[in-house]
Design a protein around this motif. Structure first.
Motif, PDB file in Angstrom:
ATOM      1  N   THR A 211       0.824  -1.215   0.000  1.00 45.91           N
ATOM      2  CA  THR A 211       0.000   0.000   0.000  1.00 45.91           C
ATOM      3  C   THR A 211       0.852   1.256   0.000  1.00 45.91           C
ATOM      4  O   THR A 211       0.566   2.231  -0.709  1.00 45.91           O
ATOM      5  N   PHE A 212       1.931   1.248   0.779  1.00 42.23           N
ATOM      6  CA  PHE A 212       2.747   2.457   0.909  1.00 42.23           C
ATOM      7  C   PHE A 212       3.773   2.585  -0.207  1.00 42.23           C
ATOM      8  O   PHE A 212       4.340   3.664  -0.387  1.00 42.23           O
ATOM      9  N   ASP A 213       3.995   1.503  -0.945  1.00 47.56           N
ATOM     10  CA  ASP A 213       4.797   1.622  -2.163  1.00 47.56           C
ATOM     11  C   ASP A 213       3.977   2.304  -3.253  1.00 47.56           C
ATOM     12  O   ASP A 213       4.496   3.114  -4.027  1.00 47.56           O
ATOM     13  N   ARG A 214       2.679   1.981  -3.305  1.00 46.95           N
ATOM     14  CA  ARG A 214       1.802   2.625  -4.290  1.00 46.95           C
ATOM     15  C   ARG A 214       1.436   4.050  -3.882  1.00 46.95           C
ATOM     16  O   ARG A 214       1.216   4.917  -4.733  1.00 46.95           O
ATOM     17  N   HIS A 215       1.368   4.294  -2.558  1.00 44.70           N
ATOM     18  CA  HIS A 215       0.938   5.596  -2.044  1.00 44.70           C
ATOM     19  C   HIS A 215       1.942   6.059  -0.985  1.00 44.70           C
ATOM     20  O   HIS A 215       1.645   6.049   0.212  1.00 44.70           O
ATOM     21  N   PRO A 216       3.126   6.464  -1.397  1.00 43.40           N
ATOM     22  CA  PRO A 216       4.190   6.758  -0.425  1.00 43.40           C
ATOM     23  C   PRO A 216       3.897   7.922   0.509  1.00 43.40           C
ATOM     24  O   PRO A 216       4.513   8.028   1.573  1.00 43.40           O
ATOM     25  N   ASP A 217       2.969   8.801   0.151  1.00 41.99           N
ATOM     26  CA  ASP A 217       2.642   9.934   1.013  1.00 41.99           C
ATOM     27  C   ASP A 217       1.514   9.621   2.000  1.00 41.99           C
ATOM     28  O   ASP A 217       1.185  10.464   2.852  1.00 41.99           O
ATOM     29  N   LEU A 218       0.916   8.438   1.897  1.00 45.20           N
ATOM     30  CA  LEU A 218      -0.183   8.074   2.779  1.00 45.20           C
ATOM     31  C   LEU A 218       0.297   8.010   4.228  1.00 45.20           C
ATOM     32  O   LEU A 218       1.334   7.430   4.520  1.00 45.20           O
ATOM     33  N   GLN A 219      -0.497   8.608   5.116  1.00 47.44           N
ATOM     34  CA  GLN A 219      -0.180   8.575   6.540  1.00 47.44           C
ATOM     35  C   GLN A 219      -1.282   7.838   7.294  1.00 47.44           C
ATOM     36  O   GLN A 219      -2.469   8.098   7.102  1.00 47.44           O
ATOM     37  N   VAL A 220      -0.860   6.895   8.139  1.00 47.58           N
ATOM     38  CA  VAL A 220      -1.774   6.077   8.932  1.00 47.58           C
ATOM     39  C   VAL A 220      -1.502   6.328  10.411  1.00 47.58           C
ATOM     40  O   VAL A 220      -0.349   6.553  10.805  1.00 47.58           O
ATOM     41  N   VAL A 221      -2.541   6.308  11.209  1.00 46.61           N
ATOM     42  CA  VAL A 221      -2.416   6.508  12.650  1.00 46.61           C
ATOM     43  C   VAL A 221      -2.886   5.248  13.358  1.00 46.61           C
ATOM     44  O   VAL A 221      -3.928   4.682  13.018  1.00 46.61           O
ATOM     45  N   LEU A 222      -2.110   4.816  14.343  1.00 44.79           N
ATOM     46  CA  LEU A 222      -2.476   3.695  15.203  1.00 44.79           C
ATOM     47  C   LEU A 222      -2.540   4.179  16.645  1.00 44.79           C
ATOM     48  O   LEU A 222      -1.671   4.940  17.091  1.00 44.79           O
ATOM     49  N   GLY A 223      -3.548   3.750  17.380  1.00 45.66           N
ATOM     50  CA  GLY A 223      -3.656   4.078  18.790  1.00 45.66           C
ATOM     51  C   GLY A 223      -2.943   3.057  19.663  1.00 45.66           C
ATOM     52  O   GLY A 223      -2.244   2.165  19.189  1.00 45.66           O
ATOM     53  N   SER A 248      12.074  -2.055   4.725  1.00 40.98           N
ATOM     54  CA  SER A 248      11.750  -2.890   5.878  1.00 40.98           C
ATOM     55  C   SER A 248      10.423  -2.444   6.485  1.00 40.98           C
ATOM     56  O   SER A 248      10.006  -1.293   6.324  1.00 40.98           O
ATOM     57  N   VAL A 249       9.772  -3.361   7.181  1.00 40.43           N
ATOM     58  CA  VAL A 249       8.527  -3.024   7.870  1.00 40.43           C
ATOM     59  C   VAL A 249       8.760  -1.854   8.817  1.00 40.43           C
ATOM     60  O   VAL A 249       7.960  -0.902   8.872  1.00 40.43           O
ATOM     61  N   SER A 250       9.848  -1.881   9.568  1.00 40.27           N
ATOM     62  CA  SER A 250      10.098  -0.811  10.532  1.00 40.27           C
ATOM     63  C   SER A 250      10.304   0.534   9.837  1.00 40.27           C
ATOM     64  O   SER A 250       9.938   1.585  10.387  1.00 40.27           O
ATOM     65  N   ASP A 251      10.832   0.524   8.625  1.00 32.60           N
ATOM     66  CA  ASP A 251      11.008   1.776   7.885  1.00 32.60           C
ATOM     67  C   ASP A 251       9.654   2.354   7.480  1.00 32.60           C
ATOM     68  O   ASP A 251       9.434   3.569   7.565  1.00 32.60           O
ATOM     69  N   TYR A 252       8.738   1.499   7.050  1.00 35.93           N
ATOM     70  CA  TYR A 252       7.382   1.982   6.754  1.00 35.93           C
ATOM     71  C   TYR A 252       6.737   2.557   8.013  1.00 35.93           C
ATOM     72  O   TYR A 252       6.078   3.603   7.957  1.00 35.93           O
ATOM     73  N   VAL A 253       6.916   1.873   9.130  1.00 38.48           N
ATOM     74  CA  VAL A 253       6.330   2.347  10.386  1.00 38.48           C
ATOM     75  C   VAL A 253       6.885   3.719  10.746  1.00 38.48           C
ATOM     76  O   VAL A 253       6.137   4.620  11.164  1.00 38.48           O
ATOM     77  N   ARG A 254       8.180   3.918  10.553  1.00 40.58           N
ATOM     78  CA  ARG A 254       8.792   5.192  10.925  1.00 40.58           C
ATOM     79  C   ARG A 254       8.431   6.329   9.976  1.00 40.58           C
ATOM     80  O   ARG A 254       8.485   7.500  10.365  1.00 40.58           O
ATOM     81  N   SER A 255       8.061   6.001   8.738  1.00 41.79           N
ATOM     82  CA  SER A 255       7.804   7.062   7.767  1.00 41.79           C
ATOM     83  C   SER A 255       6.339   7.243   7.393  1.00 41.79           C
ATOM     84  O   SER A 255       5.957   8.306   6.899  1.00 41.79           O
ATOM     85  N   ASN A 256       5.499   6.232   7.625  1.00 42.37           N
ATOM     86  CA  ASN A 256       4.100   6.302   7.208  1.00 42.37           C
ATOM     87  C   ASN A 256       3.104   6.158   8.353  1.00 42.37           C
ATOM     88  O   ASN A 256       1.899   6.190   8.104  1.00 42.37           O
TER      89      ASN A 256
END
Length: 334
Positions: A211-223, A248-256
């Protein structure tokens, strides 16, 4: 008011028409009972003076409102669309009445994928600053490509997507969350464990689906401090190569991903979060009315930040940046 401006994300509300519709489905979501404990229902339906008084008592300047679980996702498409629109209209009206105290996340008809992007765009045009969704609608996972137009629209509109926990499916509950008395079954499947595993899995599936490769600017919030995901990144990273991800998964977490506290004001959780992501990704939240930390508890927690600058980032600046909240208009330049 606190001397440091305080924005609370994911502060829940509801409307009677939604509650009635959810109760009328053939097999109502059992987690609805959690909204009925004590005075929760009364507080959920108050998006006016009573809520503002509670905010003042806690030192909260701005609440970002979100329709309480399970939203409208259990409803059939036509009803989900109608009630999404009604909820978004009502929340927008509350913000218009109290523009310095409220912002709102939109409610979307996720059971009707073809209508989701359109309602997101309509809600954004009304001033909603983001949206809240859940990891599954019926048998359709949030990472299903049926929702790709939604994520494209969220990215283009700059609308952060908050993934809130929901009751796991009956199949999962049968396999993992039953065998006790009814209330223990429910608690285990919701706030005690299952909710958070379900939301973390939804987030991880989005990453693995590209999802974040297709939409690199997408921001998701987790509680809830990242719904367990922050605590398992070492192992989750091993999925990246298998899934053919670009990072890496952790890189997506840190950026998205942005992470909220959801009222869990535990300094140990803060320290771990800071060890795997950065302070600019952390956002204050109380999860009202389900969690109700006092002003003293909030102030005590804020004192665990090593500097005034980091404290301000967490308490308000990160949320203001993510959700496009004008400090000068809300805080009078404070």
């Amino acid at each position: 008011m606190t001397t440091t401006p305080l924005i609370a994300v994911e502060e829940h509300w509801t409307m009677p028409d939604v509650t009635s519709a959810l109760r009328a489905v053939p097999h109502p979501d059992e987690s609805l009972v959690l909204s009925e404990w004590g005075d929760n229902q009364e507080r959920l339906e108050d998006i006016g003076a009573g809520r503002i008084a509670a905010m003042d008592a806690q030192g909260i300047d701005v609440s970002i409102l979100a329709l309480t679980p399970p939203g409208v996702q259990p409803l059939l498409p036509k009803e989900a669309l109608a009630l999404s629109r009604a909820a978004n209209d009502m929340a927008a009206a509350a913000v218009a009445r109290h523009p310095t105290r409220f912002r709102s996340l939109s409610t979307l008809p996720m059971s009707s994928p073809k209508d989701v992007a359109g309602e997101l765009e309509r809600a954004a045009g009304m001033g909603h600053v983001g949206t809240m969704v859940y990891g599954r609608s019926g048998d359709l996972f949030l990472d299903d490509l049926a929702y790709d137009d939604f994520f494209s629209a969220a990215s283009e509109l700059g609308q952060p997507v908050f993934i809130h926990p929901q009751l796991p499916s009956n199949a999962v509950r049968d396999a993992s969350y039953r065998g006790f008395d009814p209330m223990t079954d429910l608690a285990l499947a919701t706030f005690g464990w299952g909710w958070h595993m379900d939301a973390a899995t939804a987030a991880l599936r989005l990453i693995l689906r590209g999802t974040f490769d297709r939409h690199p600017d997408l921001q998701v919030v987790l509680g809830h401090w990242g719904e367990m995901l922050l605590f398992w990144l070492d192992r989750a990273d091993s999925l990246s190569r298998i899934a053919g991800l670009e990072r890496s998964v952790s890189d997506y977490v840190r950026s998205n991903f942005h992470i909220t506290t959801s009222g869990m004001l535990n300094p140990a959780l803060l320290q771990h979060a800071l060890s795997v992501t950065s302070v600019d990704r952390l956002i204050f939240s109380t999860d009202y009315p389900f969690q109700r930390p006092t002003r003293e508890e909030i102030d005590s927690f804020l004192n665990h930040f090593p500097s005034d600058a980091e404290r301000r980032q967490f308490s308000s600046a990160n949320a203001a940046s993510l959700y496009g909240i004008d400090f000068s208009a809300v805080f009078d330049g404070s």
